[in-house]
Design a protein around this motif. Structure first.
Motif, mmCIF file in Angstrom:
data_model
loop_
_atom_site.group_PDB
_atom_site.id
_atom_site.type_symbol
_atom_site.label_atom_id
_atom_site.label_comp_id
_atom_site.label_asym_id
_atom_site.label_seq_id
_atom_site.Cartn_x
_atom_site.Cartn_y
_atom_site.Cartn_z
ATOM 1 N N GLY A 6 2.386 -27.321 -50.294
ATOM 2 C CA GLY A 6 1.290 -26.832 -51.119
ATOM 3 C C GLY A 6 0.212 -26.073 -50.382
ATOM 4 N N PHE A 7 0.384 -25.819 -49.090
ATOM 5 C CA PHE A 7 -0.692 -25.191 -48.321
ATOM 6 C C PHE A 7 -0.747 -23.683 -48.551
ATOM 7 C CE2 PHE A 7 -2.829 -23.739 -44.398
ATOM 8 C CZ PHE A 7 -3.947 -24.556 -44.447
ATOM 9 N N LEU A 8 0.396 -23.036 -48.743
ATOM 10 C CA LEU A 8 0.414 -21.594 -48.960
ATOM 11 C C LEU A 8 0.157 -21.276 -50.432
ATOM 12 C CD1 LEU A 8 3.503 -20.421 -46.853
ATOM 13 C CD2 LEU A 8 1.079 -20.200 -46.269
ATOM 14 N N PRO A 9 -0.496 -20.154 -50.709
ATOM 15 C CA PRO A 9 -0.626 -19.708 -52.101
ATOM 16 C C PRO A 9 0.755 -19.482 -52.722
ATOM 17 C CG PRO A 9 -2.096 -18.463 -50.660
ATOM 18 C CD PRO A 9 -1.204 -19.271 -49.768
ATOM 19 N N PRO A 10 0.909 -19.692 -54.018
ATOM 20 C CA PRO A 10 2.229 -19.568 -54.650
ATOM 21 C C PRO A 10 2.915 -18.223 -54.409
ATOM 22 C CG PRO A 10 0.683 -20.597 -56.155
ATOM 23 C CD PRO A 10 -0.110 -20.181 -54.971
ATOM 24 N N ALA A 11 2.161 -17.142 -54.436
ATOM 25 C CA ALA A 11 2.766 -15.826 -54.224
ATOM 26 C C ALA A 11 3.367 -15.708 -52.824
ATOM 27 C CB ALA A 11 1.721 -14.726 -54.446
ATOM 28 N N HIS A 12 2.674 -16.254 -51.827
ATOM 29 C CA HIS A 12 3.179 -16.203 -50.450
ATOM 30 C C HIS A 12 4.412 -17.099 -50.300
ATOM 31 C CE1 HIS A 12 -0.169 -14.043 -48.305
ATOM 32 N NE2 HIS A 12 -0.741 -14.294 -49.475
ATOM 33 N N ALA A 13 4.360 -18.282 -50.905
ATOM 34 C CA ALA A 13 5.502 -19.197 -50.810
ATOM 35 C C ALA A 13 6.754 -18.569 -51.426
ATOM 36 C CB ALA A 13 5.164 -20.514 -51.502
ATOM 37 N N LEU A 14 6.615 -17.957 -52.593
ATOM 38 C CA LEU A 14 7.759 -17.321 -53.241
ATOM 39 C C LEU A 14 8.233 -16.098 -52.454
ATOM 40 C CD1 LEU A 14 6.661 -17.520 -57.003
ATOM 41 C CD2 LEU A 14 8.463 -18.827 -55.869
ATOM 42 N N ALA A 52 18.471 -29.673 -32.950
ATOM 43 C CA ALA A 52 17.343 -29.020 -33.622
ATOM 44 C C ALA A 52 16.551 -30.019 -34.463
ATOM 45 C CB ALA A 52 17.848 -27.874 -34.497
ATOM 46 N N PHE A 53 17.253 -30.915 -35.156
ATOM 47 C CA PHE A 53 16.559 -31.903 -35.997
ATOM 48 C C PHE A 53 15.690 -32.825 -35.154
ATOM 49 C CE2 PHE A 53 16.163 -35.959 -38.135
ATOM 50 C CZ PHE A 53 15.825 -35.597 -39.438
ATOM 51 N N LEU A 54 16.253 -33.307 -34.049
ATOM 52 C CA LEU A 54 15.525 -34.255 -33.214
ATOM 53 C C LEU A 54 14.296 -33.615 -32.574
ATOM 54 C CD1 LEU A 54 15.346 -37.032 -31.859
ATOM 55 C CD2 LEU A 54 16.829 -36.162 -30.047
ATOM 56 N N LEU A 55 14.466 -32.438 -31.982
ATOM 57 C CA LEU A 55 13.336 -31.820 -31.298
ATOM 58 C C LEU A 55 12.250 -31.381 -32.275
ATOM 59 C CD1 LEU A 55 14.771 -29.663 -28.368
ATOM 60 C CD2 LEU A 55 14.028 -32.034 -28.391
ATOM 61 N N SER A 56 12.643 -30.808 -33.402
ATOM 62 C CA SER A 56 11.636 -30.313 -34.341
ATOM 63 C C SER A 56 10.932 -31.437 -35.091
ATOM 64 C CB SER A 56 12.275 -29.347 -35.346
ATOM 65 O OG SER A 56 13.299 -29.985 -36.077
ATOM 66 N N ALA A 57 11.446 -32.658 -34.986
ATOM 67 C CA ALA A 57 10.773 -33.804 -35.613
ATOM 68 C C ALA A 57 9.689 -34.394 -34.730
ATOM 69 C CB ALA A 57 11.794 -34.884 -35.961
ATOM 70 N N LEU A 58 9.624 -33.973 -33.464
ATOM 71 C CA LEU A 58 8.625 -34.501 -32.531
ATOM 72 C C LEU A 58 7.346 -33.686 -32.640
ATOM 73 C CD1 LEU A 58 10.996 -34.937 -29.447
ATOM 74 C CD2 LEU A 58 10.331 -36.673 -31.129
ATOM 75 N N LYS A 59 6.569 -33.912 -33.668
ATOM 76 C CA LYS A 59 5.423 -33.053 -33.946
ATOM 77 C C LYS A 59 4.139 -33.592 -33.311
ATOM 78 C CE LYS A 59 4.501 -35.203 -38.462
ATOM 79 N NZ LYS A 59 4.270 -34.949 -39.889
ATOM 80 N N LEU A 60 3.258 -32.623 -32.972
ATOM 81 C CA LEU A 60 1.935 -32.907 -32.442
ATOM 82 C C LEU A 60 0.899 -32.222 -33.327
ATOM 83 C CD1 LEU A 60 2.612 -32.233 -28.640
ATOM 84 C CD2 LEU A 60 2.464 -34.463 -29.773
ATOM 85 N N PRO A 61 -0.269 -32.826 -33.533
ATOM 86 C CA PRO A 61 -1.307 -32.177 -34.347
ATOM 87 C C PRO A 61 -1.719 -30.841 -33.734
ATOM 88 C CG PRO A 61 -1.833 -34.487 -33.957
ATOM 89 C CD PRO A 61 -0.671 -34.161 -33.063
ATOM 90 N N SER A 62 -1.961 -29.859 -34.608
ATOM 91 C CA SER A 62 -2.348 -28.537 -34.117
ATOM 92 C C SER A 62 -3.223 -27.865 -35.161
ATOM 93 C CB SER A 62 -1.105 -27.703 -33.798
ATOM 94 O OG SER A 62 -1.457 -26.482 -33.200
ATOM 95 N N VAL A 63 -2.833 -26.674 -35.616
ATOM 96 C CA VAL A 63 -3.601 -25.925 -36.605
ATOM 97 C C VAL A 63 -3.627 -26.695 -37.924
ATOM 98 C CG1 VAL A 63 -3.647 -23.774 -37.927
ATOM 99 C CG2 VAL A 63 -3.042 -23.742 -35.513
ATOM 100 N N THR A 64 -4.756 -26.634 -38.615
ATOM 101 C CA THR A 64 -4.858 -27.265 -39.923
ATOM 102 C C THR A 64 -3.774 -26.741 -40.859
ATOM 103 O OG1 THR A 64 -7.249 -27.497 -39.691
ATOM 104 C CG2 THR A 64 -6.351 -27.615 -41.921
ATOM 105 N N GLY A 65 -3.032 -27.648 -41.461
ATOM 106 C CA GLY A 65 -1.944 -27.257 -42.344
ATOM 107 C C GLY A 65 -0.621 -27.067 -41.640
ATOM 108 N N SER A 66 -0.582 -27.247 -40.309
ATOM 109 C CA SER A 66 0.646 -27.084 -39.562
ATOM 110 C C SER A 66 0.641 -28.055 -38.388
ATOM 111 C CB SER A 66 0.785 -25.625 -39.082
ATOM 112 O OG SER A 66 2.034 -25.427 -38.460
#
Length: 294
Positions: A6-14, A52-66
């Motif tokens: 829900g972070f992106l505007p609908p037009a951008h998401a589509l 890819a699943f394992l590495l991309s699941a290791l998240k760290l806080p960064s930019v708001t919304g990401s």
């Protein structure tokens, strides 16, 4: 990199979903053909997806919304090419959105475009370019995984800047703000991912080279010439020359006889010279020719 639900505007998401859809269809078709021709690669494709699943699941806080994390797509791009990683990345991101609240369904198109399209294509392009410049497989894989990771976050910065331009300065100011915040965590993560990918590729080449022989990562070594083998440059030719010397010497020894004065060593030298054999790789067939008086 995962832009939250829900972070992106609908037009951008589509819009990002529409851009990603043709690549997804292309990737599904490519994977279907590849696995039909080489069904033994299913397990290897699963390894690339799990990585890819394992590495991309290791998240760290960064930019708001990401967030910041490794992507893991460089390995799959090196093994199967970039097109195959589009559906693999889609499945990875879909499961993470459903099971881990990592990303989201409305932002799935944007996340697929950055991690499963831009990342693999940049990784594969860098892999080929660095190898063409004469660098080793390890250097090419490291650069490919690292720069593919960073390209993913540059793309995410573009997506966020397009959706939320700065009040003063617009897109460019917003882009540099997002990219600057990502860089604090993502540069060391990208370097770490590159090193880890090199270790994994080298281990796979060492222990399972026969299953990788027709994949892109093995073609890097083949372009260096006939003396390149899975154990390093020059080893294949060196072993072949050693084997030829062994056969020729053995034939000469059989013809001359072991007890006669004119007998020769297995390497073809007169037995009056005492020879020391030494090991090269997996064979021990070459004599050093040290004369000590036999």
């Amino acid at each position: 990199m995962h832009i939250m639900e829900g972070f992106l505007p609908p037009a951008h998401a589509l819009g990002w979903a529409a851009v990603s859809l043709p690549f997804l269809a292309w990737g599904l078709r490519a994977i279907g053909r590849d696995l039909q021709a080489h069904p033994e690669r299913r397990m290897l494709l699963g390894v690339a997806a799990a990585f890819a699943f394992l590495l991309s699941a290791l998240k760290l806080p960064s930019v708001t919304g990401s967030c910041s994390h490794p992507t893991g797509v460089g390995l799959g791009a090196a093994l199967f090419g970039p097109v195959a990683m589009v559906p693999v990345g889609f499945v990875v991101l879909l499961f993470q959105a459903l099971l881990m609240a990592h990303g989201g369904l409305t932002t799935l198109g944007a996340n697929v475009f950055s991690m499963a399209i831009v990342g693999p294509f940049v990784s594969y392009g860098v892999l080929r370019a660095v190898a063409a410049m004469g660098f080793s497989r390890s250097v090419a894989v490291f650069m490919a995984a690292s720069l593919g990771d960073l390209a993913t976050y540059v793309t995410t910065s573009v997506q966020l800047a397009l959706a939320f331009p700065a009040a003063v300065g617009g897109f460019s100011v917003s882009f540099f703000k997002f990219a600057g915040i990502f860089a604090l965590t993502q540069v060391p993560i990208a370097i770490s991912e590159g090193l880890l990918t090199v270790l994994v590729v080298n281990a796979m080449v060492r222990f399972n080279a026969h299953e990788l022989r027709s994949l892109p990562v093995m073609m890097l070594g083949a372009r260096k010439g006939a003396h390149e083998g899975p154990y390093g440059a020059g080893m294949a030719g060196h072993r072949g020359a050693n084997g030829a010397a062994f056969v020729a010497g053995k034939r000469a020894a059989g013809q001359s006889g072991r007890g006669s004065a004119g007998a020769v060593c297995r390497c073809g030298r007169p037995r009056a010279a005492r020879h020391r054999r030494y090991r090269t790789g997996l064979q021990a067939v070459v004599c050093a020719g040290i004369r000590t008086g036999q």
